[in-house]
Motif scaffolding. Structure first.
Motif, short mmCIF file in Angstrom:
data_model
loop_
_atom_site.label_atom_id
_atom_site.label_comp_id
_atom_site.label_asym_id
_atom_site.label_seq_id
_atom_site.Cartn_x
_atom_site.Cartn_y
_atom_site.Cartn_z
N ASP A 50 -2.62 4.30 -10.04
CA ASP A 50 -2.25 5.71 -10.03
C ASP A 50 -3.32 6.54 -9.34
OD1 ASP A 50 0.09 5.14 -11.40
OD2 ASP A 50 -0.88 5.40 -13.34
N LEU A 51 -4.57 6.23 -9.63
CA LEU A 51 -5.67 6.96 -9.01
C LEU A 51 -5.66 6.74 -7.50
CD1 LEU A 51 -8.27 8.62 -9.08
CD2 LEU A 51 -9.49 6.49 -9.50
N MET A 56 -4.52 8.54 -2.05
CA MET A 56 -3.79 8.31 -0.80
C MET A 56 -2.91 9.49 -0.46
SD MET A 56 -2.91 4.29 -0.75
CE MET A 56 -2.25 4.18 -2.38
N ASN A 57 -2.35 10.12 -1.48
CA ASN A 57 -1.54 11.30 -1.22
C ASN A 57 -2.39 12.42 -0.65
OD1 ASN A 57 0.87 10.20 -1.99
ND2 ASN A 57 0.64 10.83 -4.13
N LEU A 58 -3.63 12.56 -1.17
CA LEU A 58 -4.53 13.58 -0.63
C LEU A 58 -4.83 13.30 0.83
CD1 LEU A 58 -7.09 14.04 -3.53
CD2 LEU A 58 -5.40 15.69 -2.74
N ALA A 59 -5.11 12.04 1.13
CA ALA A 59 -5.43 11.68 2.50
C ALA A 59 -4.21 11.83 3.40
CB ALA A 59 -5.95 10.25 2.56
N ALA A 60 -3.04 11.50 2.89
CA ALA A 60 -1.83 11.58 3.70
C ALA A 60 -1.48 13.02 4.04
CB ALA A 60 -0.67 10.92 2.96
N GLU A 61 -1.86 13.95 3.17
CA GLU A 61 -1.57 15.35 3.45
C GLU A 61 -2.28 15.83 4.70
OE1 GLU A 61 -2.50 17.54 -0.02
OE2 GLU A 61 -0.84 16.70 -1.16
N THR A 62 -3.43 15.23 5.00
CA THR A 62 -4.17 15.63 6.18
C THR A 62 -3.65 14.93 7.43
OG1 THR A 62 -5.83 13.93 5.84
CG2 THR A 62 -6.25 16.09 4.86
N SER A 63 -2.83 13.91 7.26
CA SER A 63 -2.32 13.16 8.39
C SER A 63 -0.91 13.61 8.74
CB SER A 63 -2.30 11.67 8.05
OG SER A 63 -1.69 10.96 9.09
N LYS A 64 -0.74 14.15 9.90
CA LYS A 64 0.59 14.60 10.32
C LYS A 64 1.18 13.68 11.38
CE LYS A 64 0.35 18.49 8.01
NZ LYS A 64 1.16 18.77 6.88
N GLY A 65 0.33 12.88 12.04
CA GLY A 65 0.78 12.13 13.20
C GLY A 65 1.48 10.81 12.90
N CYS A 75 5.04 -8.38 7.37
CA CYS A 75 5.60 -8.55 6.02
C CYS A 75 6.72 -7.56 5.71
CB CYS A 75 4.49 -8.40 4.98
SG CYS A 75 3.76 -6.76 4.93
N GLY A 76 6.90 -6.56 6.56
CA GLY A 76 7.97 -5.60 6.34
C GLY A 76 7.60 -4.47 5.39
N ARG A 77 6.37 -4.44 4.90
CA ARG A 77 5.95 -3.41 3.95
C ARG A 77 5.78 -2.08 4.68
NH1 ARG A 77 3.57 -3.05 -1.33
NH2 ARG A 77 4.22 -5.18 -1.57
N THR A 78 6.18 -0.99 4.02
CA THR A 78 5.99 0.35 4.57
C THR A 78 4.76 0.98 3.92
OG1 THR A 78 7.34 1.40 2.88
CG2 THR A 78 8.47 0.69 4.91
N LYS A 84 2.81 3.45 -3.28
CA LYS A 84 3.36 3.29 -4.63
C LYS A 84 2.63 2.20 -5.41
CE LYS A 84 7.78 2.82 -6.96
NZ LYS A 84 9.22 2.62 -6.77
N SER A 85 2.33 1.08 -4.75
CA SER A 85 1.74 -0.07 -5.45
C SER A 85 0.22 -0.16 -5.29
CB SER A 85 2.37 -1.36 -4.94
OG SER A 85 1.97 -1.61 -3.60
N GLY A 86 -0.31 0.42 -4.20
CA GLY A 86 -1.74 0.27 -3.93
C GLY A 86 -2.08 -1.08 -3.33
#
Length: 173
Positions: A50-51, A56-65, A75-78, A84-86
């Motif tokens: 969860d942490l 990752m959500n904080l970091a993703a907010e800064t990534s727009k590209g 492996c097909g993982r997104t 979600k799983s880390g």
């Protein structure tokens, strides 16, 4: 301890954020945590995943590209599944999601390279070697960008550092 935001209720969630040498401690009550979007911290079965997902959500907010739906060909993982799983699915995931992983690692550790601890006795030598490696990487980058004047400056700095490294090595050995 009182909540550092409302200064009225007892803080029940204590969060420590370490980035590089900076340590930030947050003491927050459940009401303020919910208002500020930290409500995932108040789960009693709080897990490291969860942490990591929160960071990752904080970091993703800064990534727009980059897109969260980009899929690893191995492996097909997104990236969304990773959030979600880390967990990454395979070795190719590191290359496919490199930009976002670098942001996550930077937000957690303050850097994307594990440098580890170095005995004091070898510290100067290791620091010098690391600096030379960084400059060699930078030299390659500026050559690709055809910034030859800057490349010459970096080349000269590398030469000086290598000479210093060799002379210090002779003194130690």
């Amino acid at each position: 301890m009182l909540c550092q935001f409302c200064k009225e209720r007892e803080a029940t969630i204590h969060f420590t954020n370490v980035i590089g040498k900076n340590v930030e401690k947050i003491h927050i009550c459940t009401v303020c945590a919910e208002e500020k979007g930290f409500d995932y911290l108040k789960k009693s079965n709080f897990e490291k995943v969860d942490l990591l997902a929160g960071l990752m959500n904080l970091a993703a907010e800064t990534s727009k590209g980059t897109s969260a739906t980009k899929r690893c060909p191995g492996c097909g993982r997104t990236y969304a599944a990773f959030k979600k799983s880390g967990k990454l699915g395979c070795a190719q995931c590191y290359d496919i999601f490199r930009v976002r992983l670098d942001q996550v690692l930077s937000s957690i550790h303050g850097d994307t390279t594990h440098k580890g601890k170095v005995p004091v006795r070898y510290g100067k030598s290791v620091d010098l070697s690391r600096r030379i490696e960084e400059l060699q990487y930078e030299l390659g980058r500026v050559i690709e960008l055809e910034q030859y004047e800057q490349a010459a400056v970096i080349r000269d700095e590398i030469k000086i550092l290598k000479e210093k490294d060799e002379s210090e090595g002779r003194l130690d050995g």
